[in-house]
Write a protein that holds these residues in place. Structure first.
Motif, PDB file in Angstrom:
ATOM      1  N   THR A  69      -9.118 -19.149  -6.223  1.00 17.91           N
ATOM      2  CA  THR A  69      -8.292 -19.146  -7.606  1.00 17.91           C
ATOM      3  C   THR A  69      -9.265 -19.485  -8.821  1.00 17.91           C
ATOM      4  O   THR A  69      -9.900 -20.376  -8.582  1.00 17.91           O
ATOM      5  N   GLY A  70      -9.149 -19.024  -9.773  1.00 17.28           N
ATOM      6  CA  GLY A  70      -9.775 -19.169 -11.087  1.00 17.28           C
ATOM      7  C   GLY A  70     -11.007 -18.143 -11.209  1.00 17.28           C
ATOM      8  O   GLY A  70     -11.600 -18.352 -12.214  1.00 17.28           O
ATOM      9  N   LEU A  71     -11.515 -17.413 -10.607  1.00 20.91           N
ATOM     10  CA  LEU A  71     -12.602 -16.643 -10.673  1.00 20.91           C
ATOM     11  C   LEU A  71     -12.061 -15.471 -11.652  1.00 20.91           C
ATOM     12  O   LEU A  71     -10.997 -14.744 -11.740  1.00 20.91           O
ATOM     13  N   LYS A  72     -13.077 -15.512 -12.725  1.00 24.23           N
ATOM     14  CA  LYS A  72     -12.852 -14.358 -13.791  1.00 24.23           C
ATOM     15  C   LYS A  72     -13.567 -12.954 -13.365  1.00 24.23           C
ATOM     16  O   LYS A  72     -14.754 -12.934 -13.547  1.00 24.23           O
ATOM     17  N   GLU A  73     -12.811 -12.270 -12.742  1.00 18.63           N
ATOM     18  CA  GLU A  73     -13.389 -10.964 -12.147  1.00 18.63           C
ATOM     19  C   GLU A  73     -12.804  -9.686 -12.605  1.00 18.63           C
ATOM     20  O   GLU A  73     -11.424  -9.720 -13.041  1.00 18.63           O
ATOM     21  N   SER A  74     -13.410  -8.560 -12.776  1.00 20.22           N
ATOM     22  CA  SER A  74     -12.601  -7.449 -13.334  1.00 20.22           C
ATOM     23  C   SER A  74     -12.823  -6.119 -12.368  1.00 20.22           C
ATOM     24  O   SER A  74     -12.348  -4.886 -12.629  1.00 20.22           O
ATOM     25  N   ILE A  75     -13.509  -6.215 -11.302  1.00 17.39           N
ATOM     26  CA  ILE A  75     -13.646  -4.998 -10.523  1.00 17.39           C
ATOM     27  C   ILE A  75     -12.410  -5.086  -9.529  1.00 17.39           C
ATOM     28  O   ILE A  75     -11.799  -6.036  -9.002  1.00 17.39           O
ATOM     29  N   PRO A  76     -11.639  -4.062  -9.652  1.00 19.86           N
ATOM     30  CA  PRO A  76     -10.167  -3.882  -8.986  1.00 19.86           C
ATOM     31  C   PRO A  76     -10.624  -3.930  -7.478  1.00 19.86           C
ATOM     32  O   PRO A  76     -11.675  -3.513  -6.949  1.00 19.86           O
ATOM     33  N   PRO A  77      -9.656  -4.497  -6.683  1.00 19.75           N
ATOM     34  CA  PRO A  77      -9.814  -4.641  -5.281  1.00 19.75           C
ATOM     35  C   PRO A  77     -10.060  -3.343  -4.391  1.00 19.75           C
ATOM     36  O   PRO A  77     -10.770  -3.491  -3.344  1.00 19.75           O
ATOM     37  N   LEU A  78      -9.511  -2.366  -5.037  1.00 16.25           N
ATOM     38  CA  LEU A  78      -9.640  -1.022  -4.295  1.00 16.25           C
ATOM     39  C   LEU A  78     -10.888  -0.732  -4.284  1.00 16.25           C
ATOM     40  O   LEU A  78     -11.281   0.020  -3.384  1.00 16.25           O
ATOM     41  N   ALA A  79     -11.768  -1.096  -5.025  1.00 17.85           N
ATOM     42  CA  ALA A  79     -13.254  -0.649  -4.992  1.00 17.85           C
ATOM     43  C   ALA A  79     -14.123  -1.393  -3.799  1.00 17.85           C
ATOM     44  O   ALA A  79     -15.012  -0.823  -3.663  1.00 17.85           O
ATOM     45  N   TYR A  80     -13.298  -2.300  -3.162  1.00 18.08           N
ATOM     46  CA  TYR A  80     -13.871  -2.919  -2.085  1.00 18.08           C
ATOM     47  C   TYR A  80     -13.455  -2.405  -0.834  1.00 18.08           C
ATOM     48  O   TYR A  80     -13.493  -3.049   0.281  1.00 18.08           O
ATOM     49  N   LEU A  81     -12.929  -1.097  -0.753  1.00 16.56           N
ATOM     50  CA  LEU A  81     -12.511  -0.372   0.438  1.00 16.56           C
ATOM     51  C   LEU A  81     -13.540   0.404   0.998  1.00 16.56           C
ATOM     52  O   LEU A  81     -13.408   0.955   2.118  1.00 16.56           O
ATOM     53  N   ARG A  82     -14.607   0.774   0.117  1.00 12.13           N
ATOM     54  CA  ARG A  82     -15.680   1.713   0.469  1.00 12.13           C
ATOM     55  C   ARG A  82     -16.651   1.068   1.214  1.00 12.13           C
ATOM     56  O   ARG A  82     -16.784  -0.030   1.455  1.00 12.13           O
ATOM     57  N   ASP A  83     -17.405   1.980   2.234  1.00 11.51           N
ATOM     58  CA  ASP A  83     -18.393   1.625   3.288  1.00 11.51           C
ATOM     59  C   ASP A  83     -19.586   1.396   2.443  1.00 11.51           C
ATOM     60  O   ASP A  83     -20.013   2.376   1.559  1.00 11.51           O
ATOM     61  N   THR A  84     -20.517   0.830   3.013  1.00  9.71           N
ATOM     62  CA  THR A  84     -21.838   0.669   2.710  1.00  9.71           C
ATOM     63  C   THR A  84     -22.972   0.840   4.215  1.00  9.71           C
ATOM     64  O   THR A  84     -21.873   0.716   5.197  1.00  9.71           O
ATOM     65  N   ARG A 104     -10.020  -2.441 -18.497  1.00 15.60           N
ATOM     66  CA  ARG A 104      -8.818  -2.760 -17.935  1.00 15.60           C
ATOM     67  C   ARG A 104      -8.029  -1.972 -17.072  1.00 15.60           C
ATOM     68  O   ARG A 104      -7.163  -2.011 -16.486  1.00 15.60           O
ATOM     69  N   GLY A 105      -8.595  -0.546 -17.394  1.00 18.99           N
ATOM     70  CA  GLY A 105      -8.026   0.491 -16.749  1.00 18.99           C
ATOM     71  C   GLY A 105      -6.418   0.701 -16.974  1.00 18.99           C
ATOM     72  O   GLY A 105      -5.551   0.951 -16.202  1.00 18.99           O
ATOM     73  N   GLU A 106      -6.202   0.795 -18.345  1.00 12.56           N
ATOM     74  CA  GLU A 106      -5.024   1.180 -18.755  1.00 12.56           C
ATOM     75  C   GLU A 106      -4.359   2.238 -18.321  1.00 12.56           C
ATOM     76  O   GLU A 106      -3.081   2.701 -17.915  1.00 12.56           O
ATOM     77  N   ILE A 107      -5.233   3.523 -18.025  1.00 13.04           N
ATOM     78  CA  ILE A 107      -4.538   4.729 -17.829  1.00 13.04           C
ATOM     79  C   ILE A 107      -3.977   4.676 -16.294  1.00 13.04           C
ATOM     80  O   ILE A 107      -3.201   5.313 -15.801  1.00 13.04           O
ATOM     81  N   VAL A 108      -4.719   3.847 -15.420  1.00 17.47           N
ATOM     82  CA  VAL A 108      -4.111   3.729 -13.898  1.00 17.47           C
ATOM     83  C   VAL A 108      -3.096   2.868 -14.124  1.00 17.47           C
ATOM     84  O   VAL A 108      -2.072   3.251 -13.445  1.00 17.47           O
ATOM     85  N   ARG A 109      -3.051   1.771 -15.182  1.00 14.62           N
ATOM     86  CA  ARG A 109      -1.916   0.808 -15.040  1.00 14.62           C
ATOM     87  C   ARG A 109      -0.539   1.539 -15.636  1.00 14.62           C
ATOM     88  O   ARG A 109       0.480   1.328 -15.252  1.00 14.62           O
ATOM     89  N   SER A 110      -0.940   2.667 -16.268  1.00 18.04           N
ATOM     90  CA  SER A 110       0.375   3.265 -16.934  1.00 18.04           C
ATOM     91  C   SER A 110       0.800   4.187 -15.824  1.00 18.04           C
ATOM     92  O   SER A 110       1.626   4.858 -16.291  1.00 18.04           O
ATOM     93  N   GLY A 111       0.199   4.544 -14.833  1.00 21.78           N
ATOM     94  CA  GLY A 111       0.618   5.312 -13.835  1.00 21.78           C
ATOM     95  C   GLY A 111       0.188   6.817 -14.024  1.00 21.78           C
ATOM     96  O   GLY A 111       0.612   7.629 -13.312  1.00 21.78           O
ATOM     97  N   ARG A 112      -0.563   7.138 -15.061  1.00 23.64           N
ATOM     98  CA  ARG A 112      -1.081   8.318 -15.227  1.00 23.64           C
ATOM     99  C   ARG A 112      -1.922   8.927 -14.209  1.00 23.64           C
ATOM    100  O   ARG A 112      -2.271  10.275 -13.914  1.00 23.64           O
ATOM    101  N   GLU A 146      -6.330   4.885  -6.363  1.00 28.60           N
ATOM    102  CA  GLU A 146      -7.168   5.332  -5.261  1.00 28.60           C
ATOM    103  C   GLU A 146      -8.010   6.140  -5.871  1.00 28.60           C
ATOM    104  O   GLU A 146      -9.068   6.141  -5.446  1.00 28.60           O
ATOM    105  N   LEU A 147      -7.639   7.106  -6.618  1.00 26.98           N
ATOM    106  CA  LEU A 147      -8.314   8.420  -7.028  1.00 26.98           C
ATOM    107  C   LEU A 147      -9.608   7.944  -7.827  1.00 26.98           C
ATOM    108  O   LEU A 147     -10.775   8.444  -7.688  1.00 26.98           O
ATOM    109  N   VAL A 148      -9.366   6.788  -8.857  1.00 27.48           N
ATOM    110  CA  VAL A 148     -10.458   6.198  -9.594  1.00 27.48           C
ATOM    111  C   VAL A 148     -11.409   5.304  -8.836  1.00 27.48           C
ATOM    112  O   VAL A 148     -12.374   5.153  -8.552  1.00 27.48           O
ATOM    113  N   TYR A 149     -10.593   4.072  -8.240  1.00 25.68           N
ATOM    114  CA  TYR A 149     -11.259   3.267  -7.554  1.00 25.68           C
ATOM    115  C   TYR A 149     -11.881   3.150  -6.274  1.00 25.68           C
ATOM    116  O   TYR A 149     -12.932   2.589  -5.916  1.00 25.68           O
TER     117      TYR A 149
END
Lengths: 273, 316, 473
Positions: A90-105, C105-113, C117-120
């Motif tokens: 809790t409290g971490l300022k991060e901006s990489i979306p969690p989905l980006a952590y599904l990729r393999d290395t 922020r990824g507004e285009i993703v948040r807006s559902g357009r 998955e396709l981006v991230y």
């Protein structure tokens, strides 16, 4: 719990190097679970600069040292007040979306055995993602014995699982791999640990994994110690795998081999300086 | 100018000069081996050129005896010998290729066709690969490359780095050649001044294409003083140490002016040139020619290091 | 049975030769076969002498080849071009807005357009640049837009190239050669010049210098080296712009900045136009085994000490799966209607589309999402049943790796072949520069399929090139 950390890493070169460049991910973030009272990174004769905070919320520094480098020493000293949050970040300022952590290395790439393990755990029937995450962490530890010296650094998860032995890095990689296979974003975390589960002092820097649980956010799992990080842990940085999260990622230009020495103490209370 | 480019020019030129020196050394040994047998000492001429080229130990490691055939093969064709003519030409070509944007196409084409000719010679009949033809061919090719450089290249900083390489290499080679003559070929002092000695001096001067020039400049028989003067202190001899140092100083001074500051290499070169200009041959011979030459070779190495440092080369 | 498609021939309006083509056609007619043959040989000799070749891989090592150059130019009128120009610039702005958005922020993703998955989860999405703020918020400074034409007023975008599009040296060299071959035409027809491109590129690179840069910025081109297939272009552009062409080993990082090793000492580098792939840029951030890059470069970049053009991670915008959403980007970010059309595209990863594609393979073009250069694709109408069946198996194995498009009736442009002038299919790649302004040189690279009936214009597959003229209406 107040933890005092004193960590010195020394790289020695057989022959003088023309240039050393190291990317340092050695600075803990302020979190609900850890309040950084002081933190200092120093290195004699080297420049430390190019500071930035990456998308995962980690402070990254760059160490450079030029012409005829015989050694590089990095000293990290800090005091941190820790609180047990049951592993929840809790409290971490991060901006990489969690989905980006599904990729393999390459270090977490799935094998048949990893797929089978993920499927096995998944078939157990779980009440939500958190329960699945716990089951995955438990299964990792069940399948990989904690054996020091069984693996070198940088062994891929697939190989670790085949071997059935490893240390914290290996446990983390296996867990990350099967978590991603199960649809849970997962990442590698480095840090310090005051003592392991048996209460003995932990010598080395430690590593574990964080899994993203919808509704809860990132939650730490330390499969090596069969627990979630608590107030004995100081979290330093994260990445897709051990390479991306490495506290020090460096390169030297010159001939000859490199050896590394380090000393680390993580002690209770204020350090006596 | 990018350091990588300057370094490529510097080394291209050094390798061309080195190939030529190897050819000249081989010619010395070849000449000497043709002279009538006159006692001990002269049979190791083939070993002596290995010493002059600085590859004695590497050759010994191949387990071969220094026969005419083995040394010729090693110095011209051997791929394991970094100073073989073959490797020098290949290395010069690689360096010129890397620096191609800053060279005229004439220079590239001249060197590239020399390289292709060498490959042809390797494939062709062995009769065309005898020592004499190969050495003549190497000298002619080196002259052609240098000639196309002198006549087509812009006289900018690249011009200076190319020439620096040439003269630093040549200074080193002349010093070694002289040192070998004196201390390898004539192991005993009583041989000095004898028939063998005279013949060897003649062969050595021939190797630097300077026999006639020598006679023109000096009267009478060969003597160590005269030869030493000619190859060390006489500025009219294009392979003398003083001539090389004068050229090195000239090119480093030009760079210093262009860059608005004198480099470490420039200061060293000026010192070397100044020392030679003030020296006289009697003192050199009295103090010991070998010691003088060893010291000069060490200074040349220091100068090379200083060039590397002053202009940010990586060091090859 | 489908009827044979009718292709739009750019030279004709009905049976009449269009005015734009009239002058050049007459000029070549008057030339006579013999002089023409001479000119052709001369042009080829020029190309060979200049050394414009490209390397072809996958034939047992690489070999140097000359790209066939066609003397007959491809001609657009000013008003045709104006519309293309507005369309290409609009697209480049939208793609850059998209890149900035998805790394923030990824507004285009948040807006559902666009699906998250396709981006991230996209391999081209680069976590290492999340949150960074490149100068002027630009990620892709050089956008190559591949266009095809199907009718007098119908243009489609085939794909966008946001990383390091190549081919601009052909645009410039083709023009040089044409000016030598037919100076009379250039004197009489008002053909828009392209030779300002290197100056505009240089200006663009200077405009995006990082805030920490003091005084006149130093820009360089970073090349993988002389063995790269596009090395000619790298050295050509460096030469034309009067900037240094560096390799990774010429650069090093010290403190907060990147420097190059010069004989005058270290010189700070502010802007790097890199022609090496993301993965090789910095072994401390990407592939640890890369010897082509500069250790620590990404640290300096991310802390604002240097600008990399285009930004690592810019490839997420030109991904073939993302491509289908570009018109949505134009509407979302710019509030405008897209001027250029997208080719209708089926994403095989979606169940309905997959079924449609499998049922219609003989009439579709299927491409790998990450493929390039005409490899890994199926041109349905030009393929045998066996080839189609084989490709179908590939798609089934990994449907989301493929997209499918209808076979477009690509326009033709008159091209010199053995029997004289004959229509051949063409496409067009203009090069759009994005700095303080969005700039487009009036011209581009026209690629032509030299084989009769062929729709594949890639140079690796036997395509040739033409000069592209913009003339007054």
């Amino acid at each position: 719990m107040r933890l005092t950390i004193d960590h010195t890493t020394r790289y020695l070169y057989e022959q003088p190097q023309r240039r050393i460049t190291q990317s340092l991910r050695l600075t803990p973030a302020q979190l609900k679970s850890q309040k950084i009272l002081s933190w200092d990174i120093s290195s004699d004769g080297a420049q430390i600069g190019a500071r930035f905070v990456d998308g995962a919320g980690d402070v990254v520094l760059l160490l450079t040292k030029g012409t005829n480098v015989e050694s590089v020493e990095i000293r990290v000293q800090g005091v941190v007040d820790t609180t047990d949050t049951a592993g929840v970040l809790t409290g971490l300022k991060e901006s990489i979306p969690p989905l980006a952590y599904l990729r393999d290395t390459p270090l977490t790439a799935p094998s048949e055995a990893l797929r089978a393990l993920a499927a096995d755990v998944g078939a157990g029937g779980h009440d939500g993602a958190l329960s699945l995450a716990h089951a995955l962490a438990g299964a990792t530890r069940d399948r990989v014995d904690y054996v020091i010296g069984a693996t070198e650094a940088g062994v891929p998860a697939a190989q670790v699982l085949d071997l059935g032995q490893g240390v914290c890095q290996d446990h983390a990689h296996v867990l990350i791999s099967i978590a991603r296979l199960s649809g849970l974003p997962a990442r590698y975390v480095t840090g310090y640990l005051h003592s392991d589960a048996s209460g003995e002092a932990h010598e080395a820097s430690h590593a574990w994994a964080e899994l993203f649980v919808e509704g809860l956010g990132w939650v730490g799992f330390d499969p090596a110690n069969r627990c979630c990080p608590d107030d004995r842990y100081v979290r330093i940085g994260s990445g897709l795998d051990a390479l991306h999260a490495a506290p020090v990622r460096g390169m030297s230009f010159g001939a000859g081999s490199e050896t590394m020495e380090y000393s680390l103490t993580v002690s209770l209370g204020q350090s006596q300086q | 100018m990018l350091s990588r480019t300057a370094e490529s020019l510097y080394w291209a030129s050094r390798y061309i000069e080195r190939a030529e020196s190897a050819a000249r050394l081989l010619m010395v040994a070849y000449r000497m081996s043709l002279m009538p047998t006159a006692g001990d000492g002269h049979e190791n001429e083939w070993a002596s050129i290995l010493a002059a080229a600085g590859v004695s130990q590497a050759f010994a490691a191949t387990g071969q005896q220094p026969t005419a055939e083995a040394v010729t093969q090693y110095m011209i064709f051997d791929e394991s010998n970094p100073s073989s003519i073959r490797n020098c030409i290949a290395a010069a070509r690689e360096n010129v290729r890397a620096a191609r944007p800053s060279l005229t196409s004439d220079v590239w084409e001249t060197l590239n066709s020399a390289y292709l000719q060498f490959l042809d010679l390797l494939q062709g009949p062995p009769a065309r690969r005898d020592l004499f033809s190969m050495c003549e061919w190497t000298k002619a090719s080196a002259a052609a490359v240098r000639g196309s450089f002198e006549t087509t290249q812009l006289q900018d900083e690249g011009y200076d780095f190319f020439n620096l390489g040439c003269f630093i290499e040549r200074a080193d080679n002349t010093a070694r050649l002289l040192d070998v003559k004196y201390y390898v070929l004539l192991p005993t002092i009583d041989m000095v001044g004898g028939g063998v000695d005279q013949y060897q001096w003649a062969a050595l001067l021939r190797a630097v294409s300077a026999r006639r020039a020598f006679h023109w400049a000096y009267k009478g028989d060969y003597s160590p003083e005269k030869i030493a003067h000619f190859l060390i202190l006489n500025p009219i001899c294009p392979r003398s140490l003083i001539h090389c140092c004068e050229r090195i100083d000239h090119h480093l001074s030009r760079l210093g002016r262009a860059y608005g500051q004198r480099s470490l290499a420039g200061r060293l070169a000026a010192g070397m040139y100044g020392d030679l200009a003030e020296n006289d041959v009697r003192r050199i011979v009295e103090d010991g020619l070998h010691e003088f030459l060893s010291d000069f070779i060490a200074q040349t190495r220091k100068l090379d290091e200083a060039v590397n440092r002053s202009y940010m080369f990586w060091g090859q | 049975m489908s009827t044979k498609p009718v292709f739009f021939n750019e030279m004709y309006d009905g049976d009449a030769i269009r005015p734009a083509y009239a002058k050049v056609t007459k000029w070549f007619d008057d030339l006579g076969a013999e002089t023409l043959a001479l000119k052709k040989a001369e042009a080829e000799a020029l190309f060979r002498r200049i050394g414009i070749t490209f390397a072809v891989y996958g034939e047992g090592g690489s070999t140097e080849r000359l790209i066939p150059f066609d003397l007959m130019p491809r001609v657009f009128t000013r008003s045709e071009w104006d519309r293309l120009e507005r369309g290409v610039k609009q697209r480049s702005r939208a793609l850059n807005a998209f890149l900035w958005d998805v790394y923030h922020r990824g507004e285009i993703v948040r807006s559902g357009r666009i699906p998250a998955e396709l981006v991230y989860r996209n391999e081209a999405y680069e976590p290492a640049v999340v949150g960074i703020n490149p100068a002027l918020n630009i990620y892709s400074h050089i956008v190559g837009t591949d266009l095809v034409r199907t009718g007098p007023d119908e243009f489609y975008v085939l794909e966008d190239n946001c990383r390091t599009p190549s081919g601009v040296s052909y645009m410039l060299e083709n023009r040089e050669i044409m000016m030598r071959m037919c100076p009379e035409l250039f004197r009489s027809a008002r053909i828009a010049p392209v030779d300002s491109y290197p100056d505009l590129l240089r200006r663009t690179l200077h405009e995006v210098a990082p805030a920490k840069c003091e005084g006149e910025p130093t820009a360089v081109i970073l090349t993988p080296g002389a063995f790269n297939s596009a090395y000619y272009e790298h050295s050509f552009l460096a030469d034309q712009m009067g900037i240094d062409l560096v390799e990774g080993r010429d650069l090093f990082v010290d403190g907060d900045f990147v420097h190059m090793r010069t004989t005058r000492g270290p010189q700070r580098v502010d802007v790097i136009y890199r022609r090496i792939d993301d993965a090789f840029l910095d072994p401390l951030c990407f592939r640890p085994d890369s010897m082509l890059g500069v250790p620590g470069l990404m640290n300096v970049y991310r802390s604002g000490g240097v600008q990399i053009c285009s930004a690592p991670g810019a490839g997420v915008a030109d991904d073939k799966a993302i491509y289908t959403y570009v018109p949505d980007m134009v509407r979302f970010y710019l509030g405008e209607e897209p001027i250029l059309k997208n080719v209708p595209t089926w994403r095989c990863g979606e169940a309905d589309s997959f079924k449609y594609v499998m049922d219609h393979l003989p009439e579709l073009v299927v491409k790998e999402v990450h493929g390039s250069g005409g490899y890994g694709m199926l041109v349905g109408p030009a393929s045998t049943k066996a080839q189609i069946a084989e490709f179908a198996e590939l798609i089934k194995k990994n449907p989301s790796n493929y997209i499918a498009q209808p076979t477009l009736a690509l326009s033709t442009s008159p091209t010199f072949v053995d029997s004289g002038l004959a229509p051949r299919h063409v496409d067009l790649r203009p090069f759009c520069l994005v700095g303080k302004e969005v700039r487009l040189t009036p011209g581009g690279l026209t690629r032509v399929a030299m084989k009769e009936g062929s729709l594949v214009v890639n140079s690796s597959q036997g395509g040739g090139v033409k000069d592209t003229w913009i003339v007054a209406d």
